[in-house]
Scaffold this active site. Structure first.
Site, PDB file in Angstrom:
ATOM      1  CD  GLU B  43      -7.101 -21.018  30.719  1.00 41.82           C
ATOM      2  OE1 GLU B  43      -6.894 -20.300  31.705  1.00 41.82           O
ATOM      3  OE2 GLU B  43      -8.137 -21.682  30.542  1.00 41.82           O
ATOM      4  CB  ALA B  73      -5.536 -12.887  32.257  1.00 41.42           C
ATOM      5  CD  GLU B  74      -4.467 -14.860  26.660  1.00 44.31           C
ATOM      6  OE1 GLU B  74      -5.179 -13.894  26.991  1.00 44.31           O
ATOM      7  OE2 GLU B  74      -4.940 -15.997  26.453  1.00 44.31           O
ATOM      8  CD  GLN B  96      -5.249 -22.439  25.495  1.00 49.25           C
ATOM      9  OE1 GLN B  96      -6.292 -21.865  25.275  1.00 49.25           O
ATOM     10  NE2 GLN B  96      -5.013 -23.128  26.594  1.00 49.25           N
ATOM     11  CG  ASP B  98      -1.666 -18.441  16.060  1.00 51.22           C
ATOM     12  OD1 ASP B  98      -2.872 -18.138  16.127  1.00 51.22           O
ATOM     13  OD2 ASP B  98      -1.248 -19.485  15.514  1.00 51.22           O
ATOM     14  CG  PHE B 100      -5.966 -17.465  22.072  1.00 44.27           C
ATOM     15  CD1 PHE B 100      -6.758 -16.978  21.050  1.00 44.27           C
ATOM     16  CD2 PHE B 100      -6.292 -18.687  22.630  1.00 44.27           C
ATOM     17  CE1 PHE B 100      -7.837 -17.699  20.574  1.00 44.27           C
ATOM     18  CE2 PHE B 100      -7.370 -19.415  22.175  1.00 44.27           C
ATOM     19  CZ  PHE B 100      -8.138 -18.922  21.141  1.00 44.27           C
ATOM     20  CE1 TYR B 102      -1.062 -11.520  17.451  1.00 43.10           C
ATOM     21  CE2 TYR B 102      -3.364 -11.624  16.844  1.00 43.10           C
ATOM     22  CZ  TYR B 102      -2.045 -11.886  16.549  1.00 43.10           C
ATOM     23  OH  TYR B 102      -1.709 -12.480  15.369  1.00 43.10           O
ATOM     24  CG  HIS B 143      -7.939 -21.304  17.145  1.00 48.22           C
ATOM     25  ND1 HIS B 143      -9.027 -20.464  17.183  1.00 48.22           N
ATOM     26  CD2 HIS B 143      -7.936 -21.951  18.343  1.00 48.22           C
ATOM     27  CE1 HIS B 143      -9.659 -20.602  18.339  1.00 48.22           C
ATOM     28  NE2 HIS B 143      -9.005 -21.500  19.063  1.00 48.22           N
TER      29      HIS B 143
END
Lengths: 396, 361
Positions: B43, B73-74, B96, B98, B100, B102, B143
């Site tokens: 992203e 969408a990770e 992007q 840490d 995010f 998961y 973040h």
């Protein structure tokens, strides 16, 4: 100070950049599941019907598939398989999926799709590795272009999209067909895969085998969508609704979708309406969540019988063809039975072989530990008198 | 903090100051140029150049297929990267931030880390997952996490985290070249740290799995990585300058958490006889516990004191106005070093007094 407008004089303008990305109507699925078998005389007057050779191939494959499901289920009772999720009742979907693929296409099956892998020509014993428990995976995935049977739900769908996307980037005419169940459509990975495929226009086709239940939870508790095929519209992807017990219809829809994908037309979501005639696995008790009457109604719509009737109507099925198909299925089952009755001897040292390209120092240490334990076991076995492995027990 | 790092990088006339962010960007650029199989995706990595600008200009140079903006969408980013790797590409994905990452955790632990093992070597996963991690930049919630313990607990993954400009280039090249998946943790508060660095002649980094002694010392070893390396170097300087205790601290930068370079660590601790493990992530079940246990197993007879840990508190990452109390700083490291004087009252179990390691709330 803001001057307020008089009530009723303000006409809101539309949001500046709004426009529909695509027309929804052409993406909508059929109102009723698409069917071919048994419709020739009524709706398809003058139509010569499906290709005779295709019908015969599908028939032979569903008969073999039915027998495979029976044999594998029997192997669980004999303790030869840890578990077997039967696809009895879903043979048409599985066979159609395998036969719709070209050699260079990839198949991404889930744990219930052993039959699709076998119908693609893979060694049944290698396909059953995961369920037998000698290793997590038995066949050569890159060689056969069948991804490992996937156990976590829907996680194989983004893999199919990524592979299809990579093939397209390389300029190869390759499509990926990913199989998922009705329960899998509730997972986040289903959504992300459909969305990625649509945005990238990846040559991926998604086949949802809606067999009515996610273990015990019926479709009505799984989704509020008009159909699972309707979900496609939200992604800008065409949805197709098909009778999953009609092997010819599923094959036709998948072949068309795969061809469209290969030629740059983007992904398709296909929902095949079918039914799981047996329990989720041999460990499940389906009588707790569904009625006998429901199962019987679906037995009357059996995928093998539907094909048989069509072939007979067309004069393509004589007793000899039936006997040949059954004999071929029996041969495969017998071979499977015989080979599964040999105890596999997986090499324990291979536990460390494929964690990394090169084992880490820590894994080397652990491998040395296991090697020493195995040597000690062997030494102890050698010390026991021959022919009496329990000799040491006598002194107890 | 960066001065401490800089003085351990040999100064040369053809070198120019570069930031860690620039070195990482250069590593991505060179990897894309050298190998057409390398693809960057994530992203905001395209037009924007990443929220930390690490991918700046890559789309312009290599096209939107090689450095691709994806949907937000990770799991999708990691999951599609798995499929791309299956087809022979070498994806480098950006998460992007840490926390995010998961949503992509299932793909990472269930597929990325296991595909080689599952397929008995037939489907390796040569993909790199870049994750800016850690605190100290005043980020709001989600973040600033240090999530390395999760990745370390996953067999099949390599976990790498650079602390210097030169290492960030060399280790990222090594990660992308690796045939195994690498979780590449970028200490985001060091993105702007500078060092003299010649991109045409990057320092030789011996690949994944090798720790390095950043500072020689004789009285105790500080074992650390990523954002805590400059903290430990500063603490070592302070301990020498203050001189009260006469501590001459050795600092080991692990560079790679998995595989763990036991040899370098054990050799150092055998020399010094004392060890403190320093990291930002929560101490309970954190990397420090594993490292301390291994040191105890390997160096028990050389130890003059128990191996101590200086870690973040066992709390969800705090809001920015309080993060300085959470992050292990120089003082907390020096405090631990002082506690290494084992005989001066640490183990006063015999006379019933509390050790300095204990204490009630």
């Amino acid at each position: 100070m803001t001057v307020l407008e008089q009530p009723g004089t303000y006409t809101p303008a539309p949001p500046p950049s709004w426009r529909p990305r695509t027309e929804a109507a052409p993406l909508l699925p059929e109102a009723e599941p698409y069917r071919v078998l048994g419709t020739r005389t009524a709706e398809r007057e003058g139509d010569t019907g499906p290709d005779a050779d295709l019908l015969r191939r599908l028939y032979a494959a569903v008969v073999r598939g039915r027998r495979f499901n029976e044999q594998a289920t029997a192997l669980t009772r004999q303790g030869r398989l840890a578990v077997y999720p039967s696809s009895r009742g879903q043979e048409a979907c599985q066979v159609a999926a395998a036969l719709a693929l070209r050699a260079e296409d990839w198949l991404f099956p889930s744990y219930r799709d052993t039959l699709a892998a076998v119908a693609r020509g893979l060694d049944p014993v290698e396909v059953l590795s995961l369920l037998r428990g000698d290793w997590h995976h038995g066949y050569d995935s890159p060689g056969t272009r069948v991804a490992p049977l996937c156990t976590p739900l829907a996680t194989q769908l983004p893999h199919a999209v990524g592979l299809a996307h990579a093939a397209r980037l390389k300029g190869d005419e390759v499509a990926a067909l990913a199989l998922v169940g009705d329960g899998g459509t509730s997972e986040g990975d289903f959504h992300e895969a459909l969305n990625f495929a649509a945005v990238w226009q990846a040559p991926a086709v998604f086949l949802v085998q809606n067999n009515g239940f996610a273990i015990s939870v019926p479709l009505a508790k799984q989704t509020a969508a008009p159909s699972l095929a309707h979900k496609a519209v939200g992604y800008g992807v065409p949805g197709r609704l098909v009778d999953g017990n009609d092997a010819v219809a599923v094959h036709e829809v998948l072949a068309e979708a795969l061809e469209r994908a290969r030629s740059g037309g983007g992904p398709t979501l296909v929902e095949a309406v079918t039914y799981r005639l047996e329990a989720h696995t041999n460990a499940d008790d389906a009588t707790r969540y569904r009625a006998d009457g429901e199962v019987e109604a679906w037995r009357a719509h059996d995928p093998v019988t539907l094909l048989e009737r069509e072939l007979r109507d067309r004069g393509l099925l004589d007793e000899e063809t039936v006997r040949e198909a059954e004999a071929a299925a029996e041969r495969q089952a017998a071979e499977l039975r015989e080979r599964m009755h040999q105890d596999p001897q997986p090499d324990p040292m291979e536990l460390f072989a494929h964690v990394y390209a090169e084992p880490t120092p820590q894994l080397r240490e652990q491998a040395a530990q296991l090697r020493a334990e195995l040597a000690a076991e062997q030494e102890a076995a050698a010390a026991r008198p021959a022919g009496n492995p329990a000799a040491g027990e006598e002194t107890r | 903090m960066s001065t401490a790092v800089r003085q351990h990088t040999a100064a040369r006339t053809d070198r120019r100051p570069a930031t860690m962010g620039q070195a990482l960007r250069r590593a991505l650029r060179d990897a894309l140029a050298d190998d057409p199989a390398v693809h960057v995706l994530g992203e905001d990595v395209g037009t924007l150049g990443g929220v930390f600008r690490v991918t700046d200009g890559l789309t312009a140079e290599f096209g939107a297929d090689r450095c691709a903006d994806t949907p937000l969408a990770e799991a999708g980013i990691l999951g599609t990267a798995v499929g791309m790797a299956m087809y022979g590409l070498r994806p480098v994905v950006e998460m992007q931030f840490d926390a995010f990452a998961y949503p992509g955790f299932e793909q990472l632990v269930s597929h990325v880390s296991r595909m080689r093992n599952r397929t008995r070597g037939r489907l390796p996963m040569p993909l790199t997952v870049r994750i800016p991690y850690g605190g100290g930049i005043g980020g709001v919630e989600h973040h600033s996490d240090s999530s390395e313990a999760y990745y370390l607990a996953t067999p099949g993954l390599h976990v790498v985290t650079p602390a210097t400009v030169a290492d960030s280039y060399g280790l990222l090249r090594a990660a992308i070249a690796s045939d195994d998946p690498v979780v590449f943790l970028e200490p985001k508060r060091l993105y702007w740290s500078k060092a003299d660095w010649d991109p045409e002649e990057p320092d030789a980094v011996p690949g994944i799995g090798k720790a390095v002694v950043r500072r020689r010392g004789s009285s105790a070893t500080l074992i650390t990585y990523g954002p805590s390396v400059p903290v430990c170097l500063e603490a070592a300087e302070a301990a020498r300058e203050d001189g009260a205790e006469g501590w001459d601290l050795e600092v080991v930068d692990l560079r790679t958490l998995s595989p763990f370079d036991e040899e370098t660590v054990a050799a150092s601790v055998r020399r010094t006889g004392r060890a403190v493990v320093v990291h930002e992530s929560p101490g309970f079940a954190g990397p420090g516990g594993e490292i301390a246990a291994r040191i105890t197993e390997r160096c028990f007879h050389h130890l003059e004191a128990p191996v101590l840990r200086v870690a973040g508190f066992d709390i969800p990452y705090p809001p920015p106005m309080l993060e300085r109390h959470h992050l292990p700083g120089v003082d907390r490291v020096l405090d631990a070093v002082a506690r290494l004087q084992w005989e001066s009252g640490f183990t006063s179990g015999r006379d019933g007094a509390e050790g300095r390691g204990g204490g009630a709330l």
